[in-house]
Structures are given as structure tokens and as C-alpha cells.
Scaffold this active site. Sequence first.
Site, PDB file in Angstrom:
ATOM      1  N   ASN A   9       0.863  -1.179   0.000  1.00 48.35           N
ATOM      2  CA  ASN A   9       0.000   0.000   0.000  1.00 48.35           C
ATOM      3  C   ASN A   9       0.902   1.232   0.000  1.00 48.35           C
ATOM      4  O   ASN A   9       1.458   1.596   1.023  1.00 48.35           O
ATOM      5  CB  ASN A   9      -0.896  -0.034   1.248  1.00 48.35           C
ATOM      6  CG  ASN A   9      -1.731   1.219   1.407  1.00 48.35           C
ATOM      7  OD1 ASN A   9      -1.813   2.051   0.492  1.00 48.35           O
ATOM      8  ND2 ASN A   9      -2.366   1.367   2.559  1.00 48.35           N
ATOM      9  N   TRP A  10       1.040   1.824  -1.170  1.00 39.47           N
ATOM     10  CA  TRP A  10       1.962   2.970  -1.297  1.00 39.47           C
ATOM     11  C   TRP A  10       1.396   4.240  -0.685  1.00 39.47           C
ATOM     12  O   TRP A  10       2.104   5.230  -0.564  1.00 39.47           O
ATOM     13  CB  TRP A  10       2.309   3.202  -2.779  1.00 39.47           C
ATOM     14  CG  TRP A  10       3.145   2.130  -3.392  1.00 39.47           C
ATOM     15  CD1 TRP A  10       3.652   1.017  -2.760  1.00 39.47           C
ATOM     16  CD2 TRP A  10       3.585   2.046  -4.754  1.00 39.47           C
ATOM     17  NE1 TRP A  10       4.373   0.258  -3.648  1.00 39.47           N
ATOM     18  CE2 TRP A  10       4.343   0.874  -4.879  1.00 39.47           C
ATOM     19  CE3 TRP A  10       3.394   2.849  -5.881  1.00 39.47           C
ATOM     20  CZ2 TRP A  10       4.939   0.479  -6.083  1.00 39.47           C
ATOM     21  CZ3 TRP A  10       3.969   2.464  -7.085  1.00 39.47           C
ATOM     22  CH2 TRP A  10       4.735   1.295  -7.185  1.00 39.47           C
ATOM     23  N   LYS A  11       0.108   4.236  -0.369  1.00 35.79           N
ATOM     24  CA  LYS A  11      -0.562   5.428   0.172  1.00 35.79           C
ATOM     25  C   LYS A  11      -0.282   6.629  -0.753  1.00 35.79           C
ATOM     26  O   LYS A  11      -0.190   6.444  -1.969  1.00 35.79           O
ATOM     27  CB  LYS A  11      -0.126   5.674   1.617  1.00 35.79           C
ATOM     28  CG  LYS A  11      -0.308   4.414   2.480  1.00 35.79           C
ATOM     29  CD  LYS A  11      -0.149   4.636   3.953  1.00 35.79           C
ATOM     30  CE  LYS A  11      -0.343   3.338   4.693  1.00 35.79           C
ATOM     31  NZ  LYS A  11      -0.238   3.477   6.146  1.00 35.79           N
ATOM     32  N   HIS A  95      -9.568   1.053   4.951  1.00 36.91           N
ATOM     33  CA  HIS A  95      -8.300   1.272   5.652  1.00 36.91           C
ATOM     34  C   HIS A  95      -8.547   2.259   6.802  1.00 36.91           C
ATOM     35  O   HIS A  95      -9.362   3.176   6.677  1.00 36.91           O
ATOM     36  CB  HIS A  95      -7.262   1.832   4.682  1.00 36.91           C
ATOM     37  CG  HIS A  95      -5.893   1.882   5.272  1.00 36.91           C
ATOM     38  ND1 HIS A  95      -5.502   2.874   6.133  1.00 36.91           N
ATOM     39  CD2 HIS A  95      -4.832   1.037   5.154  1.00 36.91           C
ATOM     40  CE1 HIS A  95      -4.250   2.646   6.522  1.00 36.91           C
ATOM     41  NE2 HIS A  95      -3.825   1.533   5.938  1.00 36.91           N
ATOM     42  N   GLU A  97      -6.986   4.722   7.791  1.00 40.18           N
ATOM     43  CA  GLU A  97      -6.815   6.138   7.427  1.00 40.18           C
ATOM     44  C   GLU A  97      -8.059   6.662   6.711  1.00 40.18           C
ATOM     45  O   GLU A  97      -8.420   7.830   6.853  1.00 40.18           O
ATOM     46  CB  GLU A  97      -5.539   6.310   6.576  1.00 40.18           C
ATOM     47  CG  GLU A  97      -4.293   6.159   7.441  1.00 40.18           C
ATOM     48  CD  GLU A  97      -3.082   5.602   6.719  1.00 40.18           C
ATOM     49  OE1 GLU A  97      -3.037   5.629   5.483  1.00 40.18           O
ATOM     50  OE2 GLU A  97      -2.175   5.110   7.426  1.00 40.18           O
ATOM     51  N   GLU A 167      -5.344  -4.775  10.811  1.00 40.13           N
ATOM     52  CA  GLU A 167      -4.368  -3.704  10.963  1.00 40.13           C
ATOM     53  C   GLU A 167      -4.642  -2.929  12.246  1.00 40.13           C
ATOM     54  O   GLU A 167      -5.477  -1.996  12.245  1.00 40.13           O
ATOM     55  CB  GLU A 167      -4.453  -2.738   9.772  1.00 40.13           C
ATOM     56  CG  GLU A 167      -4.157  -3.393   8.446  1.00 40.13           C
ATOM     57  CD  GLU A 167      -3.530  -2.410   7.477  1.00 40.13           C
ATOM     58  OE1 GLU A 167      -2.454  -2.712   6.955  1.00 40.13           O
ATOM     59  OE2 GLU A 167      -4.116  -1.323   7.265  1.00 40.13           O
ATOM     60  N   GLY A 173       2.323   2.612  10.692  1.00 36.50           N
ATOM     61  CA  GLY A 173       3.249   3.731  10.493  1.00 36.50           C
ATOM     62  C   GLY A 173       3.966   4.163  11.755  1.00 36.50           C
ATOM     63  O   GLY A 173       4.614   5.214  11.777  1.00 36.50           O
ATOM     64  N   SER A 213       3.347  -1.750  10.412  1.00 40.81           N
ATOM     65  CA  SER A 213       4.798  -1.784  10.639  1.00 40.81           C
ATOM     66  C   SER A 213       5.434  -3.135  10.310  1.00 40.81           C
ATOM     67  O   SER A 213       6.386  -3.553  10.981  1.00 40.81           O
ATOM     68  CB  SER A 213       5.132  -1.356  12.072  1.00 40.81           C
ATOM     69  OG  SER A 213       4.730  -0.014  12.291  1.00 40.81           O
ATOM     70  N   GLY A 234       2.813  -1.019   4.314  1.00 38.75           N
ATOM     71  CA  GLY A 234       2.844   0.393   3.958  1.00 38.75           C
ATOM     72  C   GLY A 234       4.267   0.849   3.685  1.00 38.75           C
ATOM     73  O   GLY A 234       4.822   0.645   2.600  1.00 38.75           O
ATOM     74  N   GLY A 235       4.886   1.444   4.677  1.00 43.07           N
ATOM     75  CA  GLY A 235       6.207   2.057   4.515  1.00 43.07           C
ATOM     76  C   GLY A 235       7.238   1.164   3.845  1.00 43.07           C
ATOM     77  O   GLY A 235       7.985   1.617   2.957  1.00 43.07           O
TER      78      GLY A 235
END
Length: 256
Positions: A9-11, A95, A97, A167, A173, A213, A234-235
Site C-alpha cells: 500500500n503505497w498510500k 483502511h 486512514e 491492521e 506507520g 509496521s 505500507g512504509g
Amino acid sequence: MRVPFIAGNWKMNLDARAAAAVAGAIVREVGERTDVEVALCPPNVYLKAVAEILQGSSVGLGGQNMHYELSGAFTGEVSAAMLLDVGCNCVILGHSERRQFFGDTNETVQQKVTAALAAGLTPIVCVGERLEQRNEGQTLEVIRDQFHGSLAGVSAGDMTKVVIAYEPVWAIGTGEVATPDQAEEVHANLRELIEAKYDAAIAQQVRIQYGGSVKADNAAELMAQPNVDGALVGGASLEADSFLAIVDAACSPCTR
Ligand code: PGA
């Protein structure tokens, strides 16, 4: 057997050049693998370019969100058909977010899940508790409400196509990853919820990703848990090397 599924997930990250570079490096390394499913979820504006890079490979493509209506006056939104049109096979829905900053609720997530399934997209449906909810012992209750709310009305036949991502919001994150035991407890509970609502055979088929994470150095122990079937990353998905190490960890006996 459930094939492990690792989605990146590149966001709202990377630019066109970096997106192409990361996608290209991932295709070169895992583009022919079938022992693990891999998908990239870039920002919408890069979907088409990434689709071209992934073409002919086993790497899937996903949106990060979509609207539940087929079309219409919904400024800034995209539909399931549009995602399909540019080459997506999956979409992240609900998600945290989106739930936190953009007003997604179990009800709207449920509408999106229904629309995604109707269009033939695999929904990756996110659930997860906030820190204060965990501290107050409400984790399983929150997950149960999100499960039933977000997946209301999904038929038994469709449920096998759904991917759930657990999640925990406090782990996204933050660098603070759930322990393998914490993840396994929720994943096992989710599988019990699926079994109670549908049946044991369906529960055994549904893949449940962990997200929050996930990094190269913690992925293997998380994915060694019996009910953890992959990761939503993600990251660590923003660089090919760290993402590829997680893909490897999903299937440790396999070599690429
Ligand atoms: P993270 O994000 O890996 O950067 O914690 C995970 C996610 O939000 O899907």
C-alpha cells in the site's frame, strides 16, 4: 492451502519515476512466482503506468479505495469499473486512514465491498482497533463489529474471494508492530467469526493479512503464525528491496 498474499500500500507516496522503478524491480524478482500472491496498490494517478509494467506478470494491481456507486456526480472519486478498466484486480477498502480522515464507516465499507465483488475486484477489507480500545480490552469486540458491519450481506460464494487485513491502528506507520501472539489471537478470532457466519470450509479458505509496521526483520515470525496469511505493507513497500524481503518471508521454504 491458502496462498500467502503480500500487498504493498503505497498510500500518497512516490512520484511517477519512483513508482515505475519500484514496480519494475518487483516484477523482475517476483513476476513469475505463483507460490505467493503479490499486489501493488499505487496512488490512482499511477495505476495505468504501473499496470503496463506489471502486464504479463503474476503481480496484481490494486486501488487504495473506491466509491460504491457505478458512476455519477462524485467529484474526486473512482468506481470499481474504473479500477478494473486500468488493470486492477483488487482494492483496499476500509483502511483505518480512510475511516479516520475520510469518513468511511462500516456501512460505507460494506457498500464498497458489495460493489467491488459485483465488479469482480478482490476486496482487501481492513479492520483494526485503536490503542485505547486495546488498552480497555475491547479489541475482539471492535473487530467483531467491523467484521459483521463491513461484510454484511456478503454471500458464502463471495466470501471466499474476500481478503481481510487485520491492521491494529496503533501499529500503522508507528514502527510498533503487533507481537506474533497478538496478531495470531485476532486472526484466529476472525477465522472463528467467518466459520460461525458461514462454515468451516469457507473459514479455511479466506486469507487474513496482517498490517502495521511489517518490515523485513519482523515479517517471518508474523507469517509463521498459523492464521496469518500474508501482509498489507505500507512504509516497507516503498522500496523494492524491503518489500521483496517481506515477500520472501511469506514463503520461507521457497526461493525466488
Ligand atoms: P505501515 O502501514 O506498514 O507503514 O505501518 C500499513 C498499512 O497502513 O497498510
